[in-house]
Design an enzyme around this catalytic site. Sequence first.
Site, PDB file in Angstrom:
ATOM      1  N   ASP A  30       4.464   8.529  -4.920  1.00 46.64           N
ATOM      2  CA  ASP A  30       4.132   7.414  -4.304  1.00 46.64           C
ATOM      3  C   ASP A  30       4.707   6.906  -3.156  1.00 46.64           C
ATOM      4  OD1 ASP A  30       2.487   5.059  -3.832  1.00 46.64           O
ATOM      5  OD2 ASP A  30       3.145   3.993  -5.865  1.00 46.64           O
ATOM      6  N   ASP A  31       3.934   6.884  -1.998  1.00 49.36           N
ATOM      7  CA  ASP A  31       4.502   6.728  -0.520  1.00 49.36           C
ATOM      8  C   ASP A  31       5.663   7.540  -0.156  1.00 49.36           C
ATOM      9  OD1 ASP A  31       2.854   4.460  -0.918  1.00 49.36           O
ATOM     10  OD2 ASP A  31       4.317   2.957  -0.519  1.00 49.36           O
ATOM     11  N   CYS A  70      -3.000   3.799  -1.472  1.00 48.44           N
ATOM     12  CA  CYS A  70      -3.097   4.272  -2.842  1.00 48.44           C
ATOM     13  C   CYS A  70      -4.374   4.541  -3.539  1.00 48.44           C
ATOM     14  CB  CYS A  70      -2.190   3.331  -3.614  1.00 48.44           C
ATOM     15  SG  CYS A  70      -0.609   3.076  -3.114  1.00 48.44           S
ATOM     16  N   ARG A  74      -5.897   8.172  -4.448  1.00 48.72           N
ATOM     17  CA  ARG A  74      -6.089   8.521  -5.906  1.00 48.72           C
ATOM     18  C   ARG A  74      -7.281   8.983  -6.429  1.00 48.72           C
ATOM     19  NH1 ARG A  74      -0.930   6.853  -8.196  1.00 48.72           N
ATOM     20  NH2 ARG A  74       0.225   6.376  -6.175  1.00 48.72           N
ATOM     21  N   LYS A 124       1.361   5.475 -12.517  1.00 51.31           N
ATOM     22  CA  LYS A 124       0.705   4.356 -12.062  1.00 51.31           C
ATOM     23  C   LYS A 124      -0.850   5.054 -11.897  1.00 51.31           C
ATOM     24  CE  LYS A 124       0.188   2.648  -7.360  1.00 51.31           C
ATOM     25  NZ  LYS A 124       0.847   2.418  -5.969  1.00 51.31           N
ATOM     26  N   HIS A 126      -3.770   2.780 -11.017  1.00 49.64           N
ATOM     27  CA  HIS A 126      -4.306   2.077  -9.831  1.00 49.64           C
ATOM     28  C   HIS A 126      -5.777   2.583  -9.495  1.00 49.64           C
ATOM     29  CE1 HIS A 126      -2.724   0.050  -5.788  1.00 49.64           C
ATOM     30  NE2 HIS A 126      -3.403  -0.544  -6.412  1.00 49.64           N
ATOM     31  N   SER A 151      -0.069  -0.704  -8.989  1.00 53.11           N
ATOM     32  CA  SER A 151       1.196  -0.509  -8.415  1.00 53.11           C
ATOM     33  C   SER A 151       2.270  -1.716  -8.850  1.00 53.11           C
ATOM     34  CB  SER A 151       1.128  -0.892  -6.954  1.00 53.11           C
ATOM     35  OG  SER A 151       2.216  -0.640  -6.196  1.00 53.11           O
ATOM     36  N   HIS A 230       7.762   4.217  -4.513  1.00 53.63           N
ATOM     37  CA  HIS A 230       7.061   2.879  -3.764  1.00 53.63           C
ATOM     38  C   HIS A 230       8.212   1.534  -3.820  1.00 53.63           C
ATOM     39  CE1 HIS A 230       4.143  -0.415  -3.408  1.00 53.63           C
ATOM     40  NE2 HIS A 230       3.222   0.326  -3.224  1.00 53.63           N
ATOM     41  N   ASP A 282       0.501  10.718  -2.495  1.00 49.86           N
ATOM     42  CA  ASP A 282      -0.578   9.743  -2.152  1.00 49.86           C
ATOM     43  C   ASP A 282      -0.797   9.451  -0.736  1.00 49.86           C
ATOM     44  OD1 ASP A 282       1.224   7.773  -2.177  1.00 49.86           O
ATOM     45  OD2 ASP A 282       0.155   6.402  -3.225  1.00 49.86           O
ATOM     46  N   ASN A 283       0.053   8.911  -0.079  1.00 57.21           N
ATOM     47  CA  ASN A 283      -0.147   8.701   1.396  1.00 57.21           C
ATOM     48  C   ASN A 283       1.434   8.775   1.839  1.00 57.21           C
ATOM     49  OD1 ASN A 283      -0.585   5.958  -0.316  1.00 57.21           O
ATOM     50  ND2 ASN A 283       1.291   5.917   1.090  1.00 57.21           N
ATOM     51  N   LYS A 303       2.502   4.977   6.574  1.00 62.54           N
ATOM     52  CA  LYS A 303       1.372   4.448   5.513  1.00 62.54           C
ATOM     53  C   LYS A 303       0.646   3.521   6.278  1.00 62.54           C
ATOM     54  CE  LYS A 303       1.204   2.029   1.171  1.00 62.54           C
ATOM     55  NZ  LYS A 303       1.801   1.341   0.037  1.00 62.54           N
TER      56      LYS A 303
END
Length: 500
Positions: A30-31, A70, A74, A124, A126, A151, A230, A282-283, A303
Amino acid sequence: MDYTCLFLFSVCLFGGCVASPPNFVLLFADDLGFGDLGCYGHPTSLTPNLDRLAAGGLRFTDFYATSPVCSPSRASLLTGRYQTRSGIYPGVLYPGSVGGLPLNETTIAEVLKPLGYATAAVGKWHLGFGANGMFLPTKQGFDQYLGIPYSHDMGPCWNLTCFPPDVKCFGLCDVGTVTVPLMHNEVIKQQPVNFLDLERAYSDFATNFITTSAKKKQPFFLYYPSHHTHYPQYAGPRAAGQSLRGPFGDALFEFDNTIGNLLTTLEETGVINNTLVFFTSDNGPELMRMSRGGNAGPLKCGKGTTYEGGMREPAIAYWPGTIRPGVTHEMASTLDILPTIASLAGAKLPQVMLDGVDMTQILVSQGMSKRETMMFYPTDPSEMYGLFALRLGKYKAHFYTRGATHSGTTPDHDCPVFAVLKSHDPPLLFNLESDPSENYPLPLIGRPDLQDVLDTIKKVKEQFEATMVFGESQISKGTDPNLEPCCNPQCSPKPSCCQC
């Protein structure tokens, strides 16, 4: 070619045919930025298990998510379709969101279920909670789920402990919202969640799932979308203070430890040579958090933007005996994971428009990618603006550029939210092989060859957008505080009474 025959051919090619279908472990950070892992060049990240996967597997240099935030990213991962088709836009889903990933969308888990796969998600989600938990993983093909349905910063966190012995979480997070719940299947197990024990709970759940499936000789699919790294970062006693990189590094190290536990379990249960482990993110990094927000390496911005730093991700494929160690510069995407898994398992593809392609040839023979293009949508895609950017081969054209709050604080003036939307006619054209940082737009004057490239890109864009049917926006359906998960649903006053 029959999918099953293709799979058997692939694994026999590298010695040792297997009779049982392959297992799949999908790890989703995540991130996490392109430059955050040790194996991608970060000097102080402590990621021995991910580095081991990279050394023994295939490391991608040109792998993309479909969105710089996010929820839409996903949705694309699990469906093999751009988020615009499923309606997961603009932005992300919230605890009280009315909408979610439509139940008529087909996830990887639902592709595998008809073949007898055990399926589990941990971490997660989301992709929506909804009325009575109607959008939870157990409604989308997963037999089991342990995790936070959105999140982990979507709830008041300032008074919670993120690091031992009692270091409070960094920042305010969302106030006026129920505290973050930990769910098992469709039941709230803990509210608020205990961050110090969370990763251990995830690790135990995931390893038990692998062990149980292996004992039953049942093929399995484990989807592990981690909350790390994240904001706000957190880590339990075994990881806190262990890295040289501070809280971000400790959180990343804790994630890496869980991956190590999964690999050990795969080895001890004897299924590691019949399991594809795939890792990506994810990003890009949330640069506004500065040293606590991740690193995009040589890539531009992060991001929230459609620059490379927002959407190009680290990615590793690991499968001993099937995937040879190496590095690939072929273009690939999270969109390609569903068709690849379907191909390897011998499963039927969903009867819908897919945007992903099969990566099997990249994985088993380090061959050419079937993917020639990558489309870049902003966080708020619309039919009026269409694509913000498009990559064709080594060239990327920006039709629109814009900064983002998530990418603030950097010296690059193109990254923060103050870099307002700009239209480019002609589009900005970059050669990503020689300039992955997108610093030097290519001059078009006196370069008919580049003008030809741009003309081709415009045609590809036009053809693609003609096939894009925007699904109803799930996020625009709004929010209802009564939908926020609460372990005491009849209590009052909410949200403060939602504790158990």
